[in-house]
Design a protein around this motif. Sequence first.
Motif, PDB file in Angstrom:
ATOM      1  N   SER A 135      16.323   2.501  13.419  1.00 17.94           N
ATOM      2  CA  SER A 135      17.612   3.118  13.077  1.00 17.94           C
ATOM      3  C   SER A 135      18.494   2.189  12.256  1.00 17.94           C
ATOM      4  CB  SER A 135      18.348   3.522  14.352  1.00 17.94           C
ATOM      5  OG  SER A 135      18.521   2.402  15.208  1.00 17.94           O
ATOM      6  N   SER A 136      18.159   0.882  12.241  1.00 23.06           N
ATOM      7  CA  SER A 136      18.953  -0.080  11.468  1.00 23.06           C
ATOM      8  C   SER A 136      18.933   0.234   9.985  1.00 23.06           C
ATOM      9  CB  SER A 136      18.425  -1.498  11.696  1.00 23.06           C
ATOM     10  OG  SER A 136      18.447  -1.846  13.058  1.00 23.06           O
ATOM     11  N   TRP A 138      18.887   3.165   8.532  1.00 26.54           N
ATOM     12  CA  TRP A 138      19.887   4.191   8.245  1.00 26.54           C
ATOM     13  C   TRP A 138      21.281   3.573   8.189  1.00 26.54           C
ATOM     14  CZ3 TRP A 138      19.209   8.780   6.297  1.00 26.54           C
ATOM     15  CH2 TRP A 138      18.025   9.495   6.521  1.00 26.54           C
ATOM     16  N   GLY A 179      10.283   4.436  10.678  1.00 22.86           N
ATOM     17  CA  GLY A 179      11.236   5.361  11.248  1.00 22.86           C
ATOM     18  C   GLY A 179      11.394   6.577  10.368  1.00 22.86           C
ATOM     19  N   SER A 180      12.420   7.367  10.658  1.00 20.13           N
ATOM     20  CA  SER A 180      12.619   8.619   9.927  1.00 20.13           C
ATOM     21  C   SER A 180      12.996   8.376   8.469  1.00 20.13           C
ATOM     22  CB  SER A 180      13.701   9.458  10.611  1.00 20.13           C
ATOM     23  OG  SER A 180      14.913   8.726  10.742  1.00 20.13           O
TER      24      SER A 180
END
Length: 280
Positions: A135-136, A138, A179-180
């Motif tokens: 998440s970092s 993003w 990640g995403s």
Amino acid sequence: MAFSGARILRLYPPLIACLVLYYAMGMIGIPGYPQFQFWQVIENGLLLKISMHGPSATIQAEVLVIPFVLAAWLLRRYLGLPGLVMAFIYAMLALEFSRLAFNLPNMHAYLFAFMAGMLASEPLLRPLIQQAPASSWWLALVVLIFCRTFHPHSSLIALVSMGLSAAFLVAGLLYGQRGSLAALLEGRCAQALGRISFSLYLLNVPVLYLLWAFTDAMTWTKTYALEAGLLVGLISLLLTWPLAWISERWIERPSVAWGRKFSATVLARFGRPSAVPVAT
């Protein structure tokens, strides 16, 4: 020498093609469209002076920074990570003291970003990047967009924040946890946009001026500036995309191939640099 030649062959052909198109469109005589002298094409094409295509100043910086990158690489080879950190600090000091960048055009503002990019690829820092949650990336992207959109362009704090956020984002996407955001950027649309991004960056200038030649004469574009800006941006993207695809397919790919061939020829002729001790 191999790196410099390959880099120049990568950058110059798409730029020159864009400038020739820009010059030709001006020769048509469309009211409100910029017109240039042919010597400006030569001057801007050689990156001696940015006299017609403003965004090519960043390409000028990519050429002018080559000696600084070489110096930072040598510091890294002989002194290890501390040498690269010193190069980054030097670049930060150049932000307010352009003589450290030898007063080269815009180099005082761009140099630290190149040094941050070198830190992003530093092998000794990869374990730290790998520990960060996915998440970092993003968060780094949000900070980058926020600084670019909502802070004054003259703000040194915003400039440094953007450079560091971009370096962290690139390092995370390269070496960090998946990640995403990584999945999104690996999708077909993002990959297609990435392939043509350089030509899109160059060619959107003549296309935008073509649109502005018509929209500047309309009253509603001044009354509804935000809506007009979004609409013009969308139309510009739709018009520039096929031009950028042609440029990437028929100019960028051959120029990249020429650069690789040149690099291989130089290395075969003079040999690879002899290894030097790396500080530990």
